[in-house]
Design a protein around this motif. Structure first.
Motif, PDB file in Angstrom:
ATOM      1  N   TYR A 175       0.860  -1.186   0.000  1.00 32.10           N
ATOM      2  CA  TYR A 175       0.000   0.000   0.000  1.00 32.10           C
ATOM      3  C   TYR A 175       0.895   1.235   0.000  1.00 32.10           C
ATOM      4  O   TYR A 175       1.605   1.495   0.971  1.00 32.10           O
ATOM      5  CB  TYR A 175      -0.903  -0.010   1.229  1.00 32.10           C
ATOM      6  N   PRO A 176       0.897   2.005  -1.077  1.00 36.19           N
ATOM      7  CA  PRO A 176       1.867   3.102  -1.200  1.00 36.19           C
ATOM      8  C   PRO A 176       1.690   4.219  -0.179  1.00 36.19           C
ATOM      9  O   PRO A 176       2.636   4.963   0.101  1.00 36.19           O
ATOM     10  CB  PRO A 176       1.628   3.628  -2.621  1.00 36.19           C
ATOM     11  N   TYR A 177       0.484   4.340   0.386  1.00 38.48           N
ATOM     12  CA  TYR A 177       0.223   5.448   1.301  1.00 38.48           C
ATOM     13  C   TYR A 177       0.170   5.020   2.756  1.00 38.48           C
ATOM     14  O   TYR A 177      -0.361   5.745   3.598  1.00 38.48           O
ATOM     15  CB  TYR A 177      -1.112   6.109   0.922  1.00 38.48           C
ATOM     16  N   LYS A 178       0.740   3.890   3.072  1.00 35.21           N
ATOM     17  CA  LYS A 178       0.706   3.395   4.455  1.00 35.21           C
ATOM     18  C   LYS A 178       1.308   4.421   5.417  1.00 35.21           C
ATOM     19  O   LYS A 178       0.828   4.596   6.544  1.00 35.21           O
ATOM     20  CB  LYS A 178       1.452   2.063   4.550  1.00 35.21           C
ATOM     21  N   TYR A 179       2.328   5.115   4.974  1.00 34.30           N
ATOM     22  CA  TYR A 179       3.026   6.072   5.834  1.00 34.30           C
ATOM     23  C   TYR A 179       2.155   7.293   6.177  1.00 34.30           C
ATOM     24  O   TYR A 179       2.482   8.063   7.087  1.00 34.30           O
ATOM     25  CB  TYR A 179       4.330   6.537   5.176  1.00 34.30           C
ATOM     26  N   LEU A 180       1.052   7.484   5.451  1.00 29.48           N
ATOM     27  CA  LEU A 180       0.178   8.630   5.703  1.00 29.48           C
ATOM     28  C   LEU A 180      -0.940   8.328   6.704  1.00 29.48           C
ATOM     29  O   LEU A 180      -1.716   9.222   7.051  1.00 29.48           O
ATOM     30  CB  LEU A 180      -0.458   9.104   4.389  1.00 29.48           C
ATOM     31  N   LEU A 181      -1.046   7.090   7.158  1.00 25.18           N
ATOM     32  CA  LEU A 181      -2.126   6.715   8.069  1.00 25.18           C
ATOM     33  C   LEU A 181      -2.003   7.466   9.397  1.00 25.18           C
ATOM     34  O   LEU A 181      -0.902   7.783   9.857  1.00 25.18           O
ATOM     35  CB  LEU A 181      -2.106   5.209   8.330  1.00 25.18           C
ATOM     36  N   ASP A 182      -3.152   7.719  10.023  1.00 23.41           N
ATOM     37  CA  ASP A 182      -3.158   8.395  11.319  1.00 23.41           C
ATOM     38  C   ASP A 182      -2.617   7.511  12.436  1.00 23.41           C
ATOM     39  O   ASP A 182      -2.294   8.002  13.513  1.00 23.41           O
ATOM     40  CB  ASP A 182      -4.593   8.821  11.683  1.00 23.41           C
ATOM     41  N   HIS A 183      -2.557   6.205  12.174  1.00 27.78           N
ATOM     42  CA  HIS A 183      -2.123   5.259  13.197  1.00 27.78           C
ATOM     43  C   HIS A 183      -1.065   4.331  12.593  1.00 27.78           C
ATOM     44  O   HIS A 183      -0.991   4.162  11.391  1.00 27.78           O
ATOM     45  CB  HIS A 183      -3.311   4.424  13.678  1.00 27.78           C
ATOM     46  N   PHE A 523      -8.081  -1.037  -2.967  1.00 28.65           N
ATOM     47  CA  PHE A 523      -7.334   0.069  -2.371  1.00 28.65           C
ATOM     48  C   PHE A 523      -6.491   0.750  -3.449  1.00 28.65           C
ATOM     49  O   PHE A 523      -6.356   0.236  -4.560  1.00 28.65           O
ATOM     50  CB  PHE A 523      -6.445  -0.414  -1.208  1.00 28.65           C
ATOM     51  N   SER A 524      -5.954   1.911  -3.142  1.00 28.37           N
ATOM     52  CA  SER A 524      -5.114   2.649  -4.095  1.00 28.37           C
ATOM     53  C   SER A 524      -3.762   1.953  -4.206  1.00 28.37           C
ATOM     54  O   SER A 524      -3.036   1.846  -3.222  1.00 28.37           O
ATOM     55  CB  SER A 524      -4.911   4.098  -3.631  1.00 28.37           C
ATOM     56  N   GLY A 525      -3.420   1.502  -5.418  1.00 29.06           N
ATOM     57  CA  GLY A 525      -2.219   0.692  -5.589  1.00 29.06           C
ATOM     58  C   GLY A 525      -0.990   1.439  -6.071  1.00 29.06           C
ATOM     59  O   GLY A 525       0.117   0.912  -6.005  1.00 29.06           O
TER      60      GLY A 525
END
Length: 573
Positions: A175-183, A523-525
C-alpha cells in the motif's frame, strides 16, 4: 435444524479454542513473520509452498504453541522446497523510497531466538530469488495482484484469521500510502487479532472486515461485493437527499406513496433520525467506511444514514415553510450501486443576474450531458461528458471568451482529454510523478517521473497563442481519482482559480486484494504526487475559494459554485 445450529456453534467454539492456545502477542509475531516469509522467502514467494496450508496447520496443531518452534518449523518446510534462480530485474526507478519500509520490528522480538531473528533479517536485508507469485504474477504489470490466492468455500475462525493476516500483510508491503495513516499499521494488526480470533459467524465477520477496510483511510477502499446491507440494513429512505448545515435536505423521490404517507416533500429538512442528530449517526457508523478525509466522511453518509432492517424509522425536522415536524417514515429496499442518482445531487440550475438557466442539458442522441454551456462572454465545460475529439472545435469556438469554467465534480478518465491543455499552456508542463511497488524488495517503492506513462509525462505543447482568459475549476468531495489528476494538471494553468471544497484525496489506480471467500478488497495501488513529491492522497485538492451548497441553494437547485465562478470572471478586468 435446531440441532444443526447448536452443533455448528459447538464446532466453532472448539476451533476457536485451538487458536486461543496462542496468545494475541504470539499471533501478532506469527502474523508478521508469516507475511515476511510469504513475500521474501524464495520458495514461498515463488509459490512453491502452499503457505496458507502451513498457517492453517499451525492453527490446528494443538501440541505446538511456542512461536519459536513454529517459526523454526516454517523455515524447515520452506527450506526443503526447491525454487528457481531469479534473474535480477532492471527497474525504471528514478529513486527508491523507504518510508513504508521498516524491518526493525524483527530485532524487537525479544522472545524469539536470535537464530530465528537472524534468518528473518537476512531475508529482508539480503533479498535473493524473490518471486511474485502472491504479489505480481502478471508480467510487465506495475500493480499488486494476488489472483493466485486460494478461496475457501466454508467459514471457520482459522480461515478468517488467515484472512486478517492476508489483508494486513498485503497492505504492509504494497500500500503506497501506508506512511500517511493516522495510526501505525502494526497497531491495526494488534487491534484486530482478538476481533478476528473471536469471530463466530458470517455476520460478525462481515462487520469486522468492513471495519478493517476502513483502517486504510483511503476513499478508494471498498469491498467489491459490499457487506453494508448485511451489516447496516437492507432498507433505507424512500427519497434521495443531500447533507448541508448538519442536516438532510430531500432532493428527490424514490417512492411517492411512502413519501406522501409520511407527509414529506421535496426540500424538507431532516435534523434527527430515531432521536439522534445527523452528526451523531455519522460519528457512530462511519467506522464501517474507508475515507481519506472529512469531506468524504460526510459524502459517504448517504450510504447509511437511513439504513436499517426495521420497516419504519422516526424522523423529525423542519418543513420547507419553516414549520417543525415529526413523523414515521416507511423504509424501502435500496441498492445504491444500481441507482443513477445514488449521490442525491439535484439537477442544478444557474441563477445569474436575476435569470435562471438550465446549464446541464441531456443529449438524447448521444446519451450524455452536453459538454458545454455558453453565457455571454463565459463558457462552462462539463468535464465528465467531454470527448477528446471535440476539444479542438470547442476551444476554437470559445477562445475569445473572458473566462472558461471546467467542472471536475464528475469523473472522466479518458487520457485523450489531455488535448485540452494544448490550448491552455504556452509550453509542455510536467504535471506529476508516481510510486509503484518494487516487487523484488516488498515494502520498498520506486519513484517514476510520470503518472500515466513515458508518452504522457508532459501535458500541453508550445503554443504562444494559448488561452488568455480566466480559467476556473470547480471541485468538491466527488472529485476523486482521475478527476484529481486532472485538477493537478489544471494547477499548472497561469492564474487558475479553484472554487468549491476539498476533493476526495484518493489518487492512484484501484488495486484488489483477493479475500478468502472470493470477494475483493479495493485500495489505491499506485502513489500519485506533484512533481516536487507533494501528496494529494488524503489531502486532496484544496480550493482557493471555498463554496459549498447550503440548505437554501439545494432547495432552489441553485449551483453556488458555478455562480461564484461566473462572478469571478465578471470581476476580472
Amino acid at each position: 435444524m435446531k440441532y444443526i445450529v447448536i452443533f455448528s456453534l459447538f464446532m466453532t467454539s472448539i476451533l476457536s479454542a485451538q487458536i486461543t492456545k496462542l496468545s494475541d502477542q504470539d499471533l501478532y509475531t506469527l502474523g508478521k513473520t508469516w507475511g515476511l516469509m510469504k513475500y521474501y522467502h524464495p520458495a514461498v514467494s515463488q509459490g512453491k509452498v502452499d503457505w496458507d496450508a502451513v498457517l492453517l496447520k499451525t492453527f490446528d496443531n494443538q501440541s505446538k504453541a511456542d512461536p519459536n518452534d513454529i517459526i523454526m518449523q516454517w523455515f524447515s518446510i520452506a527450506d526443503q522446497s526447491t525454487f528457481d534462480e531469479m534473474p535480477k530485474k532492471e527497474n525504471e526507478c528514478d529513486s527508491i523510497t523507504l518510508r513504508n519500509f521498516n524491518p526493525s520490528w524483527i530485532e524487537k522480538l525479544k522472545k524469539i531466538r536470535p537464530e530465528n531473528r537472524t534468518r528473518l533479517s537476512n531475508l529482508v536485508n539480503h533479498p535473493k530469488n524473490v518471486g511474485s507469485f502472491y504479489s505480481n504474477p502478471v508480467e510487465n504489470s506495475i500493480r499488486f495482484s494476488n489472483t493466485n490466492e486460494k478461496v475457501y468455500p466454508n467459514f471457520s475462525p482459522q480461515i478468517k484469521l488467515l484472512e486478517l493476516f492476508r489483508i494486513w500483510n498485503a497492505v504492509e508491503y504494497f500500500y503506497p500510502y501506508k506512511y500517511l495513516l493516522d495510526h501505525e499499521w502494526d497497531y491495526v494488526l494488534k487491534k484486530y487479532i482478538p476481533i478476528f480470533k473471536n469471530v463466530k459467524n458470517e455476520q460478525e465477520y462481515k462487520a469486522a472486515i468492513m471495519q478493517l477496510s476502513a483502517e486504510l483511510e483511503d476513499s478508494h477502499t471498498e469491498l467489491k461485493n459490499t457487506y453494508q446491507y448485511d451489516v447496516l440494513g437492507k432498507l433505507s429512505a424512500p427519497f434521495i437527499f443531500q447533507i448541508a448545515d448538519k442536516a438532510v435536505v430531500i432532493t428527490g423521490v424514490k417512492d411517492e406513496a411512502k413519501m406522501k404517507k409520511s407527509g414529506l416533500e421535496m426540500g424538507d429538512l431532516i435534523t434527527e433520525i430515531n432521536g439522534k442528530s445527523i452528526l451523531k449517526i455519522i460519528a457512530e457508523q462511519s467506522k464501517y467506511f474507508s475515507v481519506s478525509n472529512e469531506s468524504v466522511r460526510m459524502r459517504e453518509a448517504y450510504n447509511y444514514l437511513f439504513s436499517g432492517d426495521s420497516p419504519t424509522v422516526e424522523i423529525s425536522g423542519v418543513k420547507n415553510n419553516g414549520k417543525a415536524f415529526k413523523t414515521t417514515l416507511e423504509r424501502m429496499p435500496r441498492t445504491y450501486s444500481k441507482e443513477w442518482d445514488k449521490d442525491g445531487i439535484p439537477n442544478y440550475r444557474l441563477t445569474y443576474k436575476g435569470k435562471t438557466y438550465e446549464y446541464l442539458t441531456w443529449n438524447e442522441k448521444e446519451s450524455r450531458l452536453n459538454p458545454s454551456f455558453r453565457l455571454e462572454d463565459k463558457v462552462y465545460f462539463e468535464f465528465s461528458s467531454l470527448k477528446g475529439d471535440e476539444i479542438p472545435a470547442l476551444m476554437e469556438a470559445h477562445k475569445k471568451t473572458k473566462g472558461m469554467v471546467f467542472d471536475l465534480r464528475g469523473y472522466n478518465n479518458n487520457a485523450s482529454l489531455l488535448k485540452v491543455f494544448d490550448y491552455l499552456f504556452t509550453k509542455p508542463q510536467h504535471f506529476g510523478i508516481k510510486t509503484q511497488a518494487d516487487f523484488s524488495q516488498p515494502g520498498k517503492f520506486c519513484f517514476v517521473d510520470n503518472i500515466i506513462n513515458k508518452d504522457y509525462k508532459y501535458a500541453g505543447k508550445e503554443n504562444p497563442d494559448a488561452y488568455k482568459g480566466q480559467v476556473i475549476i470547480l471541485i468538491n468531495e466527488y472529485t476523486q481519482s482521475a478527476a484529481e489528476m486532472w485538477a493537478m494538471i489544471f494547477k499548472k494553468v497561469p492564474g487558475v482559480i479553484f472554487v468549491g471544497s476539498q476533493t476526495a484525496g484518493a489518487d492512484g489506480n484501484k488495486t484488489f486484494i483477493k479475500l478468502t471467500d472470493g470477494n475483493e478488497l479495493v485500495f489505491s495501488g499506485l502513489g500519485i504526487y506533484y512533481p516536487d513529491g507533494t501528496e494529494t492522497q488524503r489531502i486532496g485538492i484544496k480550493p482557493d475559494i471555498i463554496v459549498r451548497p447550503n440548505v437554501e441553494s439545494i432547495r432552489s437547485k441553485n449551483d453556488l459554485l458555478l455562480l461564484k465562478a461566473f462572478e469571478l470572471i465578471d470581476a476580472k478586468k
